[in-house]
Design a protein around this motif. Structure first.
Motif, mmCIF file in Angstrom:
data_model
loop_
_atom_site.group_PDB
_atom_site.id
_atom_site.type_symbol
_atom_site.label_atom_id
_atom_site.label_comp_id
_atom_site.label_asym_id
_atom_site.label_seq_id
_atom_site.Cartn_x
_atom_site.Cartn_y
_atom_site.Cartn_z
ATOM 1 N N ASN A 1 0.669 -1.192 0.025
ATOM 2 C CA ASN A 1 0.016 -0.033 0.075
ATOM 3 C C ASN A 1 0.930 1.459 0.100
ATOM 4 O OD1 ASN A 1 0.753 -0.292 2.962
ATOM 5 N ND2 ASN A 1 -0.517 1.557 3.037
ATOM 6 N N GLY B 1 -7.382 -5.997 -4.985
ATOM 7 C CA GLY B 1 -6.999 -4.872 -4.241
ATOM 8 C C GLY B 1 -6.540 -3.583 -5.084
ATOM 9 N N GLU C 1 -7.144 -0.498 -4.676
ATOM 10 C CA GLU C 1 -8.157 0.369 -4.931
ATOM 11 C C GLU C 1 -7.483 1.825 -4.911
ATOM 12 O OE1 GLU C 1 -10.254 -2.918 -3.560
ATOM 13 O OE2 GLU C 1 -8.696 -1.909 -2.726
ATOM 14 N N ARG D 1 -6.625 10.159 7.467
ATOM 15 C CA ARG D 1 -7.386 8.856 7.767
ATOM 16 C C ARG D 1 -8.514 8.704 8.094
ATOM 17 N NH1 ARG D 1 -2.193 5.441 10.675
ATOM 18 N NH2 ARG D 1 -0.663 5.752 9.064
ATOM 19 N N MET E 1 -12.803 6.434 -1.933
ATOM 20 C CA MET E 1 -12.135 5.109 -2.419
ATOM 21 C C MET E 1 -12.997 4.711 -3.599
ATOM 22 S SD MET E 1 -10.908 1.841 -0.366
ATOM 23 C CE MET E 1 -12.328 1.095 0.136
ATOM 24 N N ARG F 1 -12.279 2.027 -7.134
ATOM 25 C CA ARG F 1 -11.413 1.075 -8.061
ATOM 26 C C ARG F 1 -11.348 1.579 -9.211
ATOM 27 N NH1 ARG F 1 -9.207 -4.199 -7.756
ATOM 28 N NH2 ARG F 1 -8.807 -5.341 -9.935
ATOM 29 N N ARG G 1 -3.186 3.976 -2.455
ATOM 30 C CA ARG G 1 -3.303 3.032 -3.275
ATOM 31 C C ARG G 1 -3.354 1.773 -2.140
ATOM 32 N NH1 ARG G 1 1.050 1.291 -6.620
ATOM 33 N NH2 ARG G 1 1.892 0.262 -4.374
ATOM 34 N N ASN G 2 -4.334 0.983 -1.995
ATOM 35 C CA ASN G 2 -4.411 -0.059 -1.371
ATOM 36 C C ASN G 2 -3.379 -1.022 -1.828
ATOM 37 O OD1 ASN G 2 -6.248 0.754 0.776
ATOM 38 N ND2 ASN G 2 -8.066 -0.116 -0.341
#
Length: 386
Positions: A208, A236, A238, A328, A335, A337, A355-356
């Motif tokens: 990440n 993953g 995202e 955060r 968020m 994708r 990015r995750n």
């Protein structure tokens, strides 16, 4: 109406006609038809004379330097002529004529300046509930009005998505060049965002990435960033965005001391690999001349050790921790994708992106990116608006 020339390529609507002019000690006092009064100092008027002797008509750039005119130069006569222009005959024989639309647009009485300030574009702050502005590639490539609407959204909101983009490598270059030329960096003109073993940036790994701006290690961070999805089969990865301006303004309200610390205490960011070593020392929050937030500079993975005074160090850590913690908070985070044929275009000096982590064993993931400076965006908007 054959009005006076002016040193610009823009046009200036006639908001109010000139109703009269009075010569005072060191300025002319102009009265408009709507009864507004605007003083114009003699030096200002002579400095801004738009005649071909003072401004080169091809480039519309000034030739005159005010130091070549006597400091005490005054008019012999001034009047509103038959074509509605302000006509000024100077003591040295020079004649200046000012278009009333141009003159009103540049008047510097308090009311006129406040009017201009109110009309300036303002950042539209957003949170997690942003209605994401989405545009279609084909329209942006063929329709200048659609292009203008996209660029205004990039300027004012700082985050947009474009759909229907071809997925052939290099396609990104065509749409970026609808704005202007691409800014090259040590990562290239177009850079490939893929996981690779010999990565020279954390962006080219699978883990990440925390919220950051790109290239905070440069004296001038890139203004716009494009990220174009060619393939995204991996699990993953995202994209996450926050409006750095919205966070900064919330910090200004909620913790003024922390806000001031991040505006005043510089932090060094470093970007080093085997062939380059970029470093920049600057505050995390930059303000413009009017005190508005104009830039966020942040990438924890590119940050050097803090170098502040003994007295400042605790205050800097407190402010830095608070800012990171706010990025955060769910209230700020969007968020989504990105799918093949879609791209992000966002203000890199405002909108922090993350990015995750993703699993490279679960499928391929290939993005391409590039940068265009903010100056190019603003210039293109002004030209399209003419």
């Amino acid at each position: 109406m054959n009005t006076a020339a002016f040193a610009d390529f823009r046009t200036y609507p006639l908001i109010s006609a000139l109703a009269g002019v009075q010569d005072m000690d060191d300025h002319l006092l102009v009265r408009w038809a709507d009864n507004r009064l605007s003083p114009f100092h003699h030096q200002w008027l002579r400095d801004n004379c738009p005649c071909p002797q003072c401004v080169y008509s091809v480039t519309r750039e000034q030739v005159l330097e005010i130091v070549d005119v006597p400091q005490d130069l005054a008019p012999d006569a001034a009047h509103v002529d038959a074509e509605g222009c302000l006509s000024v005959a100077w003591q040295d024989g020079h004649l200046s004529r000012f278009d009333p639309g141009w003159l009103r647009a540049h008047a510097y009485d308090d009311e006129s300046r406040a009017e201009r300030q109110a009309c300036k574009p303002k950042a539209r702050l957003w949170h997690s509930d942003l209605q994401l502005p989405v545009f279609e590639y084909q329209a942006l490539m063929t329709d200048n009005n659609a292009l203008l609407q996209w660029l205004l959204a990039v300027r004012d909101i700082g985050l947009t998505q474009v759909r229907g983009v071809p997925t052939e490598p290099g396609s990104l270059k065509l749409i970026a060049q609808r704005i202007s030329f691409i800014r090259e960096s040590n990562f290239g003109v177009l850079f490939n965002v893929q996981s690779k073993a010999d990565a020279d940036s954390n962006a080219y790994t699978a883990f990440n990435l925390p919220l950051h701006s790109d290239l905070p290690t440069r004296e001038l961070q890139p203004g716009l960033q494009f990220l174009h999805c060619l393939v995204n089969d991996a699990e993953g990865g995202e994209s996450i965005f926050v409006d750095g301006f919205a966070i900064a303004e919330a910090l200004r309200r909620e913790d003024p001391q922390a806000f001031t610390s991040l505006c005043e205490i510089p932090v060094e960011f470093r970007n080093k690999d085997r062939h380059s070593d970029y470093r920049c020392l600057a505050p995390i929050i930059a303000l413009d001349a009017s005190g508005q937030v104009s830039e966020i500079r942040m990438a924890n993975f590119l940050r050097g050790p803090f170098d502040a005074s003994v007295e400042q160090m605790p205050r800097l850590y407190q402010a830095y921790r608070r800012f990171i913690a706010m990025t955060r908070e769910p209230r700020f985070r969007l968020m989504q994708r990105l799918n093949p044929g879609e791209l992000w275009c966002f203000d890199n000096r405002r909108t922090l992106h993350a990015r995750n982590a993703f699993d490279p064993a679960s499928g391929a993931r290939h993005f391409q990116g590039c940068y265009v400076d903010r100056d190019e965006l603003l210039s293109r908007i002004l030209v399209l608006q003419r």
